[in-house]
Scaffold this active site. Sequence first.
Site, short mmCIF file in Angstrom:
data_model
loop_
_atom_site.label_atom_id
_atom_site.label_comp_id
_atom_site.label_asym_id
_atom_site.label_seq_id
_atom_site.Cartn_x
_atom_site.Cartn_y
_atom_site.Cartn_z
N ALA A 68 0.74 -0.97 0.13
CA ALA A 68 0.03 0.02 -0.10
C ALA A 68 0.79 1.17 0.25
CB ALA A 68 -0.99 0.21 1.28
N ASP A 69 0.35 2.10 -0.62
CA ASP A 69 1.06 3.59 -0.64
C ASP A 69 0.01 4.79 -0.71
OD1 ASP A 69 3.77 4.53 -0.97
OD2 ASP A 69 2.72 5.89 -2.32
N THR A 70 -0.07 5.79 0.03
CA THR A 70 -0.72 6.82 0.35
C THR A 70 -0.25 8.40 -0.20
OG1 THR A 70 -2.03 5.56 1.90
CG2 THR A 70 -2.62 8.04 1.48
N GLY A 105 -3.10 3.69 -2.99
CA GLY A 105 -2.89 2.39 -4.11
C GLY A 105 -2.66 1.22 -3.01
#
Length: 188
Positions: A68-70, A105
Amino acid sequence: MQSLILASKSPRRQELIRDITDDFEVIVSDADETLPEGISPEEAPVYLSSLKARAVAALHPDRTVIGADTVVILDGAVLGKPRDPQDAARMLRLLSGRVHTVITGCCIVRGGRERAFSECTQVEFYPLSDSEIEAYLATGEPFDKAGAYGIQGKGSLFVKGIRGDFFNVVGLPVARLNRELRGFLSEG
Protein backbone atom coordinates in the site's frame (compact mmCIF):
# COMPACT_ATOMS: atom_id res chain seq x y z
CA MET A 1 -8.38 -16.56 5.48
CA GLN A 2 -4.78 -17.62 5.00
CA SER A 3 -1.81 -15.85 6.57
CA LEU A 4 -0.97 -12.61 4.79
CA ILE A 5 2.15 -10.51 4.46
CA LEU A 6 1.78 -6.75 4.77
CA ALA A 7 4.60 -5.05 2.89
CA SER A 8 4.44 -1.86 4.96
CA LYS A 9 6.19 -0.57 8.06
CA SER A 10 3.32 1.85 8.79
CA PRO A 11 1.94 1.21 12.28
CA ARG A 12 -1.38 2.68 11.13
CA ARG A 13 -1.69 0.13 8.30
CA GLN A 14 -0.71 -2.68 10.66
CA GLU A 15 -3.47 -1.61 13.05
CA LEU A 16 -6.07 -1.28 10.28
CA ILE A 17 -5.35 -4.64 8.62
CA ARG A 18 -6.27 -6.28 11.93
CA ASP A 19 -9.88 -5.40 11.06
CA ILE A 20 -9.51 -7.92 8.20
CA THR A 21 -7.31 -10.53 9.92
CA ASP A 22 -4.95 -10.98 12.84
CA ASP A 23 -3.08 -13.61 10.83
CA PHE A 24 -0.47 -11.47 9.08
CA GLU A 25 3.24 -10.81 9.15
CA VAL A 26 5.01 -7.55 8.34
CA ILE A 27 7.87 -7.73 5.85
CA VAL A 28 9.03 -4.34 4.65
CA SER A 29 9.97 -4.02 0.99
CA ASP A 30 13.38 -2.77 -0.04
CA ALA A 31 12.10 -1.77 -3.50
CA ASP A 32 13.45 1.41 -5.09
CA GLU A 33 10.51 3.81 -4.87
CA THR A 34 11.71 6.20 -7.56
CA LEU A 35 8.80 7.15 -9.78
CA PRO A 36 9.30 6.81 -13.53
CA GLU A 37 9.24 9.93 -15.69
CA GLY A 38 5.75 10.98 -16.72
CA ILE A 39 3.71 9.08 -14.13
CA SER A 40 0.78 11.14 -12.88
CA PRO A 41 0.24 11.88 -9.19
CA GLU A 42 -2.98 9.85 -9.37
CA GLU A 43 -1.14 6.77 -10.73
CA ALA A 44 1.79 6.98 -8.28
CA PRO A 45 0.20 5.20 -5.29
CA VAL A 46 -0.83 2.12 -7.31
CA TYR A 47 2.59 2.02 -8.97
CA LEU A 48 4.41 2.22 -5.60
CA SER A 49 2.12 -0.27 -3.86
CA SER A 50 2.73 -2.71 -6.73
CA LEU A 51 6.50 -2.27 -6.45
CA LYS A 52 6.40 -3.00 -2.71
CA ALA A 53 4.10 -6.02 -3.02
CA ARG A 54 6.03 -7.56 -5.94
CA ALA A 55 9.40 -7.16 -4.19
CA VAL A 56 8.18 -9.03 -1.09
CA ALA A 57 6.20 -11.59 -3.13
CA ALA A 58 9.34 -12.47 -5.10
CA LEU A 59 10.84 -13.71 -1.81
CA HIS A 60 7.60 -15.42 -0.67
CA PRO A 61 5.84 -16.68 -3.83
CA ASP A 62 3.51 -19.03 -1.95
CA ARG A 63 2.12 -16.25 0.30
CA THR A 64 -0.41 -13.49 -0.31
CA VAL A 65 1.28 -10.08 -0.09
CA ILE A 66 -0.40 -6.70 0.27
CA GLY A 67 1.41 -3.48 -0.59
CA ALA A 68 0.00 0.00 0.00
CA ASP A 69 1.04 3.59 -0.60
CA THR A 70 -0.78 6.84 0.20
CA VAL A 71 -0.33 10.26 -1.39
CA VAL A 72 -1.83 13.67 -0.72
CA ILE A 73 -2.49 15.69 -3.87
CA LEU A 74 -3.13 19.43 -4.06
CA ASP A 75 -3.24 21.40 -7.29
CA GLY A 76 -1.93 18.40 -9.24
CA ALA A 77 1.19 18.04 -7.06
CA VAL A 78 2.03 15.32 -4.54
CA LEU A 79 2.65 16.43 -0.96
CA GLY A 80 4.83 13.68 0.47
CA LYS A 81 6.27 13.30 3.94
CA PRO A 82 7.85 16.58 5.10
CA ARG A 83 11.63 16.83 5.10
CA ASP A 84 11.75 19.09 8.17
CA PRO A 85 9.55 21.40 10.27
CA GLN A 86 9.70 24.19 7.69
CA ASP A 87 8.51 21.84 4.95
CA ALA A 88 5.68 20.57 7.19
CA ALA A 89 4.58 24.16 7.92
CA ARG A 90 4.68 24.94 4.18
CA MET A 91 2.42 21.96 3.42
CA LEU A 92 -0.06 22.83 6.17
CA ARG A 93 -0.27 26.42 4.90
CA LEU A 94 -1.00 25.08 1.41
CA LEU A 95 -3.78 22.81 2.75
CA SER A 96 -5.28 25.54 4.95
CA GLY A 97 -8.89 26.35 4.01
CA ARG A 98 -8.80 24.10 0.95
CA VAL A 99 -9.92 20.72 -0.37
CA HIS A 100 -7.24 18.17 -1.23
CA THR A 101 -7.26 14.58 -2.45
CA VAL A 102 -5.87 11.55 -0.63
CA ILE A 103 -5.26 8.46 -2.76
CA THR A 104 -4.17 5.11 -1.41
CA GLY A 105 -3.02 2.49 -3.86
CA CYS A 106 -3.16 -1.17 -2.86
CA CYS A 107 -1.74 -4.21 -4.60
CA ILE A 108 -2.39 -7.86 -3.74
CA VAL A 109 0.11 -10.39 -5.13
CA ARG A 110 0.34 -14.17 -4.90
CA GLY A 111 2.01 -16.72 -7.16
CA GLY A 112 2.37 -14.43 -10.17
CA ARG A 113 -1.20 -13.11 -9.95
CA GLU A 114 -1.94 -9.60 -8.84
CA ARG A 115 -4.80 -7.19 -8.32
CA ALA A 116 -4.23 -3.46 -7.86
CA PHE A 117 -6.66 -0.64 -7.15
CA SER A 118 -6.82 2.81 -5.64
CA GLU A 119 -9.25 4.60 -3.39
CA CYS A 120 -9.75 8.36 -3.44
CA THR A 121 -11.01 10.61 -0.63
CA GLN A 122 -11.54 14.38 -0.63
CA VAL A 123 -10.55 16.20 2.56
CA GLU A 124 -11.37 19.83 3.38
CA PHE A 125 -9.37 21.77 5.97
CA TYR A 126 -10.51 24.75 7.99
CA PRO A 127 -8.34 27.84 7.55
CA LEU A 128 -5.31 27.41 9.84
CA SER A 129 -3.57 30.12 11.83
CA ASP A 130 0.20 30.24 12.21
CA SER A 131 -0.22 29.47 15.92
CA GLU A 132 -2.29 26.34 15.14
CA ILE A 133 0.38 25.16 12.71
CA GLU A 134 3.19 25.82 15.21
CA ALA A 135 1.33 24.00 17.99
CA TYR A 136 0.76 21.03 15.69
CA LEU A 137 4.41 20.91 14.64
CA ALA A 138 5.37 20.85 18.34
CA THR A 139 3.45 17.56 18.74
CA GLY A 140 5.86 15.82 16.33
CA GLU A 141 2.87 14.15 14.65
CA PRO A 142 3.23 15.51 11.11
CA PHE A 143 6.75 14.34 10.33
CA ASP A 144 6.13 10.78 9.13
CA LYS A 145 2.88 11.45 7.30
CA ALA A 146 2.05 12.35 3.72
CA GLY A 147 0.78 15.92 3.58
CA ALA A 148 2.20 16.57 7.07
CA TYR A 149 -0.90 15.56 9.02
CA GLY A 150 -2.57 12.56 10.60
CA ILE A 151 -6.36 12.59 10.41
CA GLN A 152 -6.49 9.95 13.16
CA GLY A 153 -4.59 12.18 15.59
CA LYS A 154 -4.35 15.89 16.39
CA GLY A 155 -4.56 16.63 12.66
CA SER A 156 -8.26 15.79 12.97
CA LEU A 157 -8.72 19.26 14.50
CA PHE A 158 -8.05 20.79 11.06
CA VAL A 159 -10.61 18.72 9.11
CA LYS A 160 -13.83 20.49 8.17
CA GLY A 161 -15.13 17.48 6.27
CA ILE A 162 -14.35 14.49 4.12
CA ARG A 163 -16.01 12.82 1.16
CA GLY A 164 -15.05 9.17 0.91
CA ASP A 165 -13.40 6.55 3.08
CA PHE A 166 -11.95 7.92 6.35
CA PHE A 167 -9.61 4.93 6.73
CA ASN A 168 -8.22 5.63 3.26
CA VAL A 169 -6.90 8.93 4.64
CA VAL A 170 -5.35 7.06 7.58
CA GLY A 171 -3.53 4.88 5.02
CA LEU A 172 -5.57 1.77 4.20
CA PRO A 173 -9.07 1.59 2.68
CA VAL A 174 -10.03 -1.39 4.84
CA ALA A 175 -13.56 -2.09 3.54
CA ARG A 176 -12.48 -1.97 -0.12
CA LEU A 177 -9.31 -3.97 0.57
CA ASN A 178 -11.37 -6.64 2.35
CA ARG A 179 -13.66 -7.02 -0.67
CA GLU A 180 -10.80 -6.99 -3.19
CA LEU A 181 -8.83 -9.51 -1.11
CA ARG A 182 -11.77 -11.92 -0.77
CA GLY A 183 -12.40 -11.73 -4.53
CA PHE A 184 -8.70 -12.26 -5.28
CA LEU A 185 -8.43 -15.28 -2.97
CA SER A 186 -11.62 -16.88 -4.31
CA GLU A 187 -10.23 -16.70 -7.87
CA GLY A 188 -6.97 -18.44 -6.99
